[in-house]
Design a protein around this motif. Structure first.
Motif, PDB file in Angstrom:
ATOM      1  N   ASP A  80       0.834  -1.209   0.000  1.00 13.39           N
ATOM      2  CA  ASP A  80       0.000   0.000   0.000  1.00 13.39           C
ATOM      3  C   ASP A  80       0.866   1.255   0.000  1.00 13.39           C
ATOM      4  OD1 ASP A  80      -2.255  -1.595   0.061  1.00 13.39           O
ATOM      5  OD2 ASP A  80      -2.572  -1.385   2.226  1.00 13.39           O
ATOM      6  N   MET A  81       1.987   1.207   0.720  1.00 17.50           N
ATOM      7  CA  MET A  81       2.896   2.347   0.747  1.00 17.50           C
ATOM      8  C   MET A  81       3.453   2.630  -0.639  1.00 17.50           C
ATOM      9  SD  MET A  81       4.863   1.542   4.360  1.00 17.50           S
ATOM     10  CE  MET A  81       6.142   2.783   4.154  1.00 17.50           C
ATOM     11  N   MET A  82       3.776   1.584  -1.370  1.00 17.34           N
ATOM     12  CA  MET A  82       4.304   1.788  -2.725  1.00 17.34           C
ATOM     13  C   MET A  82       3.210   2.335  -3.636  1.00 17.34           C
ATOM     14  SD  MET A  82       6.563  -0.801  -5.055  1.00 17.34           S
ATOM     15  CE  MET A  82       7.992  -0.528  -4.007  1.00 17.34           C
ATOM     16  N   ASP A  83       1.994   1.847  -3.485  1.00 12.60           N
ATOM     17  CA  ASP A  83       0.874   2.339  -4.302  1.00 12.60           C
ATOM     18  C   ASP A  83       0.597   3.813  -4.028  1.00 12.60           C
ATOM     19  OD1 ASP A  83       0.579  -0.156  -5.406  1.00 12.60           O
ATOM     20  OD2 ASP A  83      -1.063  -0.763  -4.102  1.00 12.60           O
ATOM     21  N   SER A  84       0.859   4.268  -2.793  1.00 12.40           N
ATOM     22  CA  SER A  84       0.603   5.662  -2.419  1.00 12.40           C
ATOM     23  C   SER A  84       1.837   6.544  -2.585  1.00 12.40           C
ATOM     24  CB  SER A  84       0.133   5.734  -0.952  1.00 12.40           C
ATOM     25  OG  SER A  84      -1.045   4.988  -0.761  1.00 12.40           O
ATOM     26  N   ASN A  85       2.891   5.978  -3.193  1.00 18.40           N
ATOM     27  CA  ASN A  85       4.167   6.683  -3.354  1.00 18.40           C
ATOM     28  C   ASN A  85       4.793   7.050  -2.011  1.00 18.40           C
ATOM     29  OD1 ASN A  85       4.428   6.848  -6.302  1.00 18.40           O
ATOM     30  ND2 ASN A  85       2.568   8.109  -6.166  1.00 18.40           N
ATOM     31  N   ALA A  86       4.388   6.338  -0.961  1.00 22.07           N
ATOM     32  CA  ALA A  86       5.072   6.478   0.316  1.00 22.07           C
ATOM     33  C   ALA A  86       6.432   5.794   0.241  1.00 22.07           C
ATOM     34  CB  ALA A  86       4.240   5.867   1.434  1.00 22.07           C
ATOM     35  N   LEU A  87       6.580   4.835  -0.671  1.00 20.90           N
ATOM     36  CA  LEU A  87       7.849   4.204  -0.969  1.00 20.90           C
ATOM     37  C   LEU A  87       8.208   4.477  -2.421  1.00 20.90           C
ATOM     38  CD1 LEU A  87       7.575   0.668   0.702  1.00 20.90           C
ATOM     39  CD2 LEU A  87       8.964   2.591   1.461  1.00 20.90           C
ATOM     40  N   ALA A  88       9.498   4.562  -2.686  1.00 20.19           N
ATOM     41  CA  ALA A  88       9.967   4.743  -4.057  1.00 20.19           C
ATOM     42  C   ALA A  88       9.720   3.468  -4.854  1.00 20.19           C
ATOM     43  CB  ALA A  88      11.450   5.083  -4.044  1.00 20.19           C
ATOM     44  N   ASP A  89      10.069   3.499  -6.138  1.00 20.08           N
ATOM     45  CA  ASP A  89       9.885   2.290  -6.933  1.00 20.08           C
ATOM     46  C   ASP A  89      10.905   1.242  -6.497  1.00 20.08           C
ATOM     47  OD1 ASP A  89      12.373   2.443  -8.511  1.00 20.08           O
ATOM     48  OD2 ASP A  89      11.422   4.110  -9.533  1.00 20.08           O
ATOM     49  N   ALA A  90      10.655   0.014  -6.905  1.00 14.20           N
ATOM     50  CA  ALA A  90      11.436  -1.122  -6.410  1.00 14.20           C
ATOM     51  C   ALA A  90      12.924  -0.966  -6.682  1.00 14.20           C
ATOM     52  CB  ALA A  90      10.908  -2.410  -7.030  1.00 14.20           C
ATOM     53  N   SER A  91      13.279  -0.490  -7.869  1.00 13.82           N
ATOM     54  CA  SER A  91      14.694  -0.359  -8.223  1.00 13.82           C
ATOM     55  C   SER A  91      15.405   0.637  -7.324  1.00 13.82           C
ATOM     56  CB  SER A  91      14.838   0.062  -9.689  1.00 13.82           C
ATOM     57  OG  SER A  91      14.305  -0.925 -10.549  1.00 13.82           O
ATOM     58  N   GLN A  92      14.750   1.746  -7.005  1.00 16.36           N
ATOM     59  CA  GLN A  92      15.354   2.743  -6.126  1.00 16.36           C
ATOM     60  C   GLN A  92      15.542   2.198  -4.716  1.00 16.36           C
ATOM     61  OE1 GLN A  92      12.379   5.836  -7.394  1.00 16.36           O
ATOM     62  NE2 GLN A  92      14.138   7.208  -7.170  1.00 16.36           N
ATOM     63  N   LEU A  93      14.590   1.409  -4.240  1.00 16.30           N
ATOM     64  CA  LEU A  93      14.703   0.828  -2.901  1.00 16.30           C
ATOM     65  C   LEU A  93      15.854  -0.165  -2.830  1.00 16.30           C
ATOM     66  CD1 LEU A  93      10.938   0.306  -2.037  1.00 16.30           C
ATOM     67  CD2 LEU A  93      12.472   2.033  -1.088  1.00 16.30           C
ATOM     68  N   VAL A  94      16.031  -0.948  -3.892  1.00 18.00           N
ATOM     69  CA  VAL A  94      17.145  -1.889  -3.932  1.00 18.00           C
ATOM     70  C   VAL A  94      18.471  -1.129  -3.949  1.00 18.00           C
ATOM     71  CG1 VAL A  94      18.303  -3.650  -5.309  1.00 18.00           C
ATOM     72  CG2 VAL A  94      15.827  -3.732  -5.021  1.00 18.00           C
ATOM     73  N   GLU A  95      18.530  -0.059  -4.723  1.00 14.59           N
ATOM     74  CA  GLU A  95      19.746   0.745  -4.799  1.00 14.59           C
ATOM     75  C   GLU A  95      20.106   1.340  -3.440  1.00 14.59           C
ATOM     76  OE1 GLU A  95      21.429   4.681  -7.224  1.00 14.59           O
ATOM     77  OE2 GLU A  95      19.571   3.690  -7.852  1.00 14.59           O
TER      78      GLU A  95
END
Length: 427
Positions: free
Chosen positions: A232-247
């Motif tokens: 839900d956080m990713m859907d609400s842009n509370a989290l960055a996209d997956a690639s940025q989080l891995v980086e």
């Protein structure tokens, strides 16, 4: 605080009673110019920490001319990998900085020296216990801190959003705020969650990640709810996209998204506030975590021992290594060099002297931790042996959810299975 299922280790218990010349940083070294003692001290951290730690080393060497201390440092991941390799080969530094999640693992492997000659009389007993395994003192906490949400006031202002009341906000408020900020500024809500984020979320459900006897303290359903929250956080842009989080997994503190102004909030420790504020160019504001109910007593925060210092069992200089640890923990001179970087100092006298000297974001962090003192009433169960693998497993399953390789339910089933296997293999 109960320490779970640790074995007293022969490598540590054969040390015996060591005769130090002095405790509290006030003694002189036994070494001489003809018979010098050379210690190696390793730690992780930012450039600010590296500079302040070198000040501590310089002060110790000046007071103890027979001893020299060679310092080495790395970022978090590089440090842990290097230390594990060194310890496994029997070439570990004499003195090491550890996080509490590694105390059990290194103690269980016989890699740590029992600290019999470091004065802990001016440290809260509950804090001292954070460096023990099965009642044996293997490390000394340098200070305490708390995991918080750091808010970037500039991004909030640009988005036209007020800084929330952190005593009443909820996870729904957090998601709504994040979505608005992303729409108005392009910045995301927060940086990557860590294992302690799950600990806070579980505490909000009146649960714990681990039980007192070293077992798993949550269910598959709990894990699925948590992974759903991250989705839900990713859907609400509370989290960055997956690639940025891995980086960001391999980023330094200064490269974290809250520090580079790519996130409006950051899940970080209070002692990291000054470094991240400086990198950001903004005076970040520490906030309590949002809760499910909007009640401050349900935010799940706890006091965590910050970095601990320990000596390795392989050191050729157990007496001098403990002298340095004692100086680092109990000397006001060391405290003045370190200030709040390793948390609110564990030694009460050093803490008082530091608070009198700090200003700016260091003072903000100190006052925030002090304000939590009346709210936080219980501690978190210490991580058991195998926590490193559990933390890695959590990161992997989170990434599976981010990249939609697994549903939250599938990730939860896999994660719980891995945790149970890791704990069983380390009994």
């Amino acid at each position: 605080m109960k320490i779970t299922k640790f074995s007293k280790l022969a490598a540590a218990t054969t040390v015996g009673l060591l005769a130090l010349t002095s405790c509290g940083g006030g003694g002189e070294a036994e070494g001489t110019a003809e018979d010098p003692v050379e210690l190696r001290f390793a730690w992780w951290g930012s450039e600010d920490r590296n500079e302040s730690t070198q000040e501590i080393i310089d002060a110790f060497e000046e007071e103890n001319p027979g001893i020299t201390v060679e310092g080495s440092y790395n970022d978090w991941t590089g440090y842990q990998d290097q230390l594990a390799t060194q310890v496994a080969s029997g070439d570990g530094p004499d003195i090491v900085q550890l996080d509490d999640e590694f105390i059990s693992e290194y103690a269980d492997r016989g890699a740590l020296l029992e600290l019999t000659e470091v004065d802990t009389s001016n440290i809260d007993p509950a804090v001292v216990e954070g460096g023990q395994a099965d009642g044996t003192q293997y490390a000394i906490p340098t200070g305490v801190n708390a995991l918080v949400m750091m808010a970037n006031p500039q991004l909030f202002e640009e988005a036209g959003v007020e800084i929330p009341d952190d005593t009443t906000w909820t996870w729904d408020d957090y998601l709504e705020i994040s979505e608005t900020i992303h729409e108005e500024t392009g910045a995301y809500g927060t940086n990557k969650p860590i294992a302690q984020t799950l600990m806070i979320w579980l505490r909000q459900q009146d649960k714990s990640m681990f039980t007192e006897d070293g077992g798993i303290g949550f269910t598959e359903e709990d894990a699925a709810e948590y992974f759903t929250l991250l989705s839900d956080m990713m859907d609400s842009n509370a989290l960055a996209d997956a690639s940025q989080l891995v980086e960001e997994e391999g980023a330094t503190l200064e490269q974290a998204m809250i520090a580079t102004n790519d996130a409006a909030m950051g899940m970080s420790w209070t002692n990291q506030l000054p470094v991240m504020s400086e990198a950001s160019g903004n005076d970040l504001i520490p906030l309590r975590f949002p809760s499910p109910t909007g009640n401050v007593e349900d935010n799940g925060l706890w006091f965590k021992n910050t970095m601990l210092v320990a000596a390795t069992a392989s050191t050729d200089y157990p007496e001098e290594a403990q002298m340095f640890i004692d100086f680092m923990i109990n000397s006001e001179e060391a405290g003045q060099a370190n200030l709040m970087d390793r948390g609110l100092p564990s030694n009460a006298d050093v803490r008082e002297s530091v608070i009198e000297q700090v200003e700016g974001q260091d003072l903000v962090a100190a006052e925030f931790v002090a304000d939590l003192d009346g709210e936080i009433t219980d501690s978190e169960v210490l991580p058991p042996v195998g926590f490193t693998g559990i933390s890695d497993a959590l990161t992997n399953r989170q990434q599976d959810v981010y990249f939609e390789r697994m549903t939250p339910e599938e990730a939860a089933e896999s994660f719980v299975t891995e945790v149970e296997e890791i704990l069983a293999n380390n009994e």
